[in-house]
Scaffold this active site. Sequence first.
Site, mmCIF file in Angstrom:
data_model
loop_
_atom_site.group_PDB
_atom_site.id
_atom_site.type_symbol
_atom_site.label_atom_id
_atom_site.label_comp_id
_atom_site.label_asym_id
_atom_site.label_seq_id
_atom_site.Cartn_x
_atom_site.Cartn_y
_atom_site.Cartn_z
ATOM 1 N N LEU A 81 -17.951 -1.551 -0.094
ATOM 2 C CA LEU A 81 -18.727 -0.568 -0.854
ATOM 3 C C LEU A 81 -18.285 -0.504 -2.320
ATOM 4 O O LEU A 81 -18.600 0.451 -3.028
ATOM 5 C CB LEU A 81 -18.601 0.820 -0.208
ATOM 6 C CG LEU A 81 -19.200 0.944 1.192
ATOM 7 C CD1 LEU A 81 -18.957 2.339 1.761
ATOM 8 C CD2 LEU A 81 -20.685 0.626 1.182
ATOM 9 N N ASN A 116 -20.405 5.424 8.085
ATOM 10 C CA ASN A 116 -20.197 3.984 7.914
ATOM 11 C C ASN A 116 -20.311 3.230 9.241
ATOM 12 O O ASN A 116 -20.779 2.084 9.279
ATOM 13 C CB ASN A 116 -18.826 3.713 7.293
ATOM 14 C CG ASN A 116 -18.742 4.165 5.849
ATOM 15 O OD1 ASN A 116 -19.754 4.476 5.223
ATOM 16 N ND2 ASN A 116 -17.537 4.209 5.313
ATOM 17 N N TYR A 140 0.835 -1.189 0.000
ATOM 18 C CA TYR A 140 0.000 0.000 0.000
ATOM 19 C C TYR A 140 0.876 1.247 0.000
ATOM 20 O O TYR A 140 1.580 1.543 0.963
ATOM 21 C CB TYR A 140 -0.933 0.027 1.215
ATOM 22 C CG TYR A 140 -1.983 -1.070 1.236
ATOM 23 C CD1 TYR A 140 -2.227 -1.866 0.108
ATOM 24 C CD2 TYR A 140 -2.739 -1.325 2.372
ATOM 25 C CE1 TYR A 140 -3.174 -2.866 0.130
ATOM 26 C CE2 TYR A 140 -3.695 -2.326 2.402
ATOM 27 C CZ TYR A 140 -3.911 -3.102 1.274
ATOM 28 O OH TYR A 140 -4.856 -4.094 1.297
#
Length: 320
Positions: A213, A298, A54
């Site tokens: 999502l 969320n 990442y």
Amino acid sequence: MEYRRLGSTGLKLSALSYGAWVTFGRQVGRSDARELIALAYDHGVNFFDNAETYNAGDAERLMGDVIADLRLPRDAYCVSSKVYFGATADPRPTQKGLSRKHVFDACHQALQRLRVDYLDLYFCHRPDPDTPVLETVWAMDTLVRQGKVLYWGTSEWPAERIDEAHRVAREHGLVPPSMEQPQYNLLHRDRVEREYVPLYADHGMGTTIWSPLASGRLTGKYNDGVPADSRLGHPDYAWLRDQLLGDEAASKKIRALAAVADDLGIPMARMALAWCLKNPNVSTVILGASKTHQLEENLMALDAVPLLDDAVMARIEAAL
């Protein structure tokens, strides 16, 4: 917050967790990262997900620095890393894959970047066709026995490969994988709901699902274009934008799902997350919000789970 066991292990993870993929170090800087992690932790989140690849390791550095700044008690949260792709743009042969060499090097590098003495969860980020499964299982077993990793697992491995890992672990008296990290959302279901079904019963595998999502598609915010300040509006993610927004069949499903959410009186994102939480084989749903207001929204998904009764679930199936 609700806490769920990670498969058949004794580890309890928050049903909603927080991850750094495609945000930390790009969309999210140090100040925002601090606010997001503090907000998540204050709401009971105890699992923070990351990986060597990442942002070429910068996501782990940022997360490690922020958690250290916040002085979160080490026994109150779990942190992960993943190994396979490497942490450089053009890795050399020993800087990628699942060889014993790279598994060991990547683990120690993640410990340094995350500023911890051990990884709670350590994932093999993809299967490695060039490394025997036994070699990888043995490397993970060694790290567990050394106290550098507590639980190890896989991410996006085919079920037969996970079965093989369990078989060789059993034959050689090694620690088997405890969890899998697959993509799972309303538009991406087959692997979790079909392919992996035997793994839950046969091996007690837990799941830490990513992209609940669908990289923001299931919020509905891309129904009428791409907002400039959104993830898919970022020039670095043109590949993701092209991959996701070119699917007209998915767009039709999303509009039908939006109607269900409207009738429930909740945002579509909250419904989509609650739908993931309804699956008993989901140990934790990894959130990837880049703004505090998104994360706050969320985190309300648990309250929406009771709204998804049999009739609503049937409407969702019909929309899909």
